[in-house]
Design a protein around this motif. Structure first.
Motif, short mmCIF file in Angstrom:
data_model
loop_
_atom_site.label_atom_id
_atom_site.label_comp_id
_atom_site.label_asym_id
_atom_site.label_seq_id
_atom_site.Cartn_x
_atom_site.Cartn_y
_atom_site.Cartn_z
N ASN A 19 0.93 -1.51 0.25
CA ASN A 19 -0.03 0.03 -0.30
C ASN A 19 0.82 1.54 0.10
O ASN A 19 0.44 2.52 0.85
N GLY A 20 1.84 0.48 -0.54
CA GLY A 20 2.77 2.60 -0.98
C GLY A 20 3.73 2.39 0.25
O GLY A 20 4.57 3.96 0.25
N THR A 21 3.98 1.75 0.87
CA THR A 21 4.58 1.51 2.25
C THR A 21 5.23 0.89 2.01
O THR A 21 5.27 -0.52 2.28
N ILE A 123 2.90 -11.61 6.29
CA ILE A 123 2.06 -12.14 5.76
C ILE A 123 0.75 -11.97 4.94
O ILE A 123 0.58 -11.73 3.54
N ASN A 124 -0.14 -10.76 5.84
CA ASN A 124 -1.12 -10.06 4.64
C ASN A 124 -0.48 -9.05 3.36
O ASN A 124 -1.03 -9.18 2.93
N LYS A 125 1.39 -8.33 4.28
CA LYS A 125 1.37 -7.49 3.41
C LYS A 125 2.09 -8.33 2.27
O LYS A 125 1.97 -8.21 1.11
N HIS A 126 2.97 -9.80 2.67
CA HIS A 126 2.96 -10.10 1.28
C HIS A 126 1.93 -10.31 0.39
O HIS A 126 2.45 -10.68 -0.70
N ALA A 127 0.80 -11.25 0.65
CA ALA A 127 -0.57 -12.01 0.26
C ALA A 127 -1.10 -11.05 -0.89
O ALA A 127 -2.13 -10.37 -0.86
N ASN A 128 -1.51 -9.66 0.41
CA ASN A 128 -1.95 -8.44 -0.51
C ASN A 128 -3.11 -8.45 0.53
O ASN A 128 -4.13 -8.22 -0.86
N ILE A 129 -3.39 -9.22 1.19
CA ILE A 129 -4.98 -9.39 2.34
C ILE A 129 -5.18 -9.06 3.57
O ILE A 129 -4.12 -10.25 3.88
N ASN A 130 -5.82 -8.16 3.15
CA ASN A 130 -5.35 -8.02 5.28
C ASN A 130 -6.61 -8.56 5.97
O ASN A 130 -6.29 -8.76 7.40
N THR A 131 -6.80 -9.59 5.64
CA THR A 131 -7.83 -10.54 6.45
C THR A 131 -6.94 -11.78 6.84
O THR A 131 -7.07 -12.72 7.36
N LEU A 132 -6.10 -11.91 5.99
CA LEU A 132 -5.00 -13.42 5.95
C LEU A 132 -4.76 -13.79 7.23
O LEU A 132 -5.08 -15.22 7.79
N LEU A 133 -3.93 -13.09 8.32
CA LEU A 133 -3.59 -13.15 9.20
C LEU A 133 -4.69 -14.18 10.31
O LEU A 133 -4.20 -15.28 11.03
#
Length: 215
Positions: A19-21, A123-133
């Motif tokens: 997300n740009g960070t 894990i959320n960041k790497h997969a780009n899925i904010n509910t994965l964790l």
């Protein structure tokens, strides 16, 4: 079902973006044909934060291949290979079937299950899925770690052989369920704490849970 290797992966920390960070992590790994397994690390593999990752109790990160189908169905898209930053992606080695203290030979390396993975938001960041964790915690598809009893080489076609099943037979899944969802089960917590082969990090977590449950 006989366990087999789907992917071997390794990598060193990189600057990634979500997300740009920007953030630094060793979660992004490339597939390789072999892993040279040393006592405290995999050659050519590293983590960014050594306080919470890596070390002799977390030399090889394992993530069961079967879980990829679950996540792909849930989110409606495929995930990249080694999406969870694992070194070893095998079949037939899910958390419900693998116990703390189990000893495996893979290639010429002899490895022992030391602890379940305590997943983090990377894990959320790497997969780009904010509910994965949160979903990982919910279903217990965390993966787990090996410590090294004998250094060796693992190749993509190496056999996976269970050399010794731990007599207490307390699975990664059972420990996860106790820690997150059955926090008052003193008897089960005592059983978990009695496993000498459980990594210190998880012994400390379970002891804290035990003391809270007694209050």
């Amino acid at each position: 079902m006989t366990a087999k290797i789907i992917w071997l992966s390794k990598g060193t920390p990189k600057t990634l973006s979500y997300n740009g960070t920007e953030y630094r992590s060793g979660i992004s790994k490339k597939q390789v044909d072999k892993l040279e397994v040393l006592s405290h690390r995999v050659d050519g593999d590293d983590v960014e934060n050594h306080e919470f990752h890596g070390g002799s109790e977390r030399v090889i990160c394992v993530y069961p291949y079967e879980h990829y189908a679950h996540w792909e169905k849930l989110y409606g898209r495929s995930l990249p290979n080694a999406a969870f930053g694992e070194n070893l992606t095998p079949t037939a080695m899910e958390e419900k079937d693998v116990c703390i203290g189990d000893v495996f030979q893979i290639g010429t390396a002899i490895l022992q299950v030391s602890q379940g993975r305590f997943p983090c938001s990377t894990i959320n960041k790497h997969a780009n899925i904010n509910t994965l964790l949160s979903k990982i915690v919910e279903v217990g598809y965390t993966g787990y770690f090996f410590r090294v009893l004998q250094e060796g080489t693992i190749t993509s076609d190496s056999a996976i052989t269970l050399l010794k099943k731990h007599p207490k037979e307390i699975s990664i899944a059972a420990i996860h369920h106790t820690y997150f969802f059955n926090k008052k089960d003193l008897s089960q917590i005592e059983s978990i704490l009695s496993i000498d082969e459980l990594a210190l990090e998880w012994k400390e977590r379970m002891l804290k849970l035990y003391n809270q449950a007694k209050q």
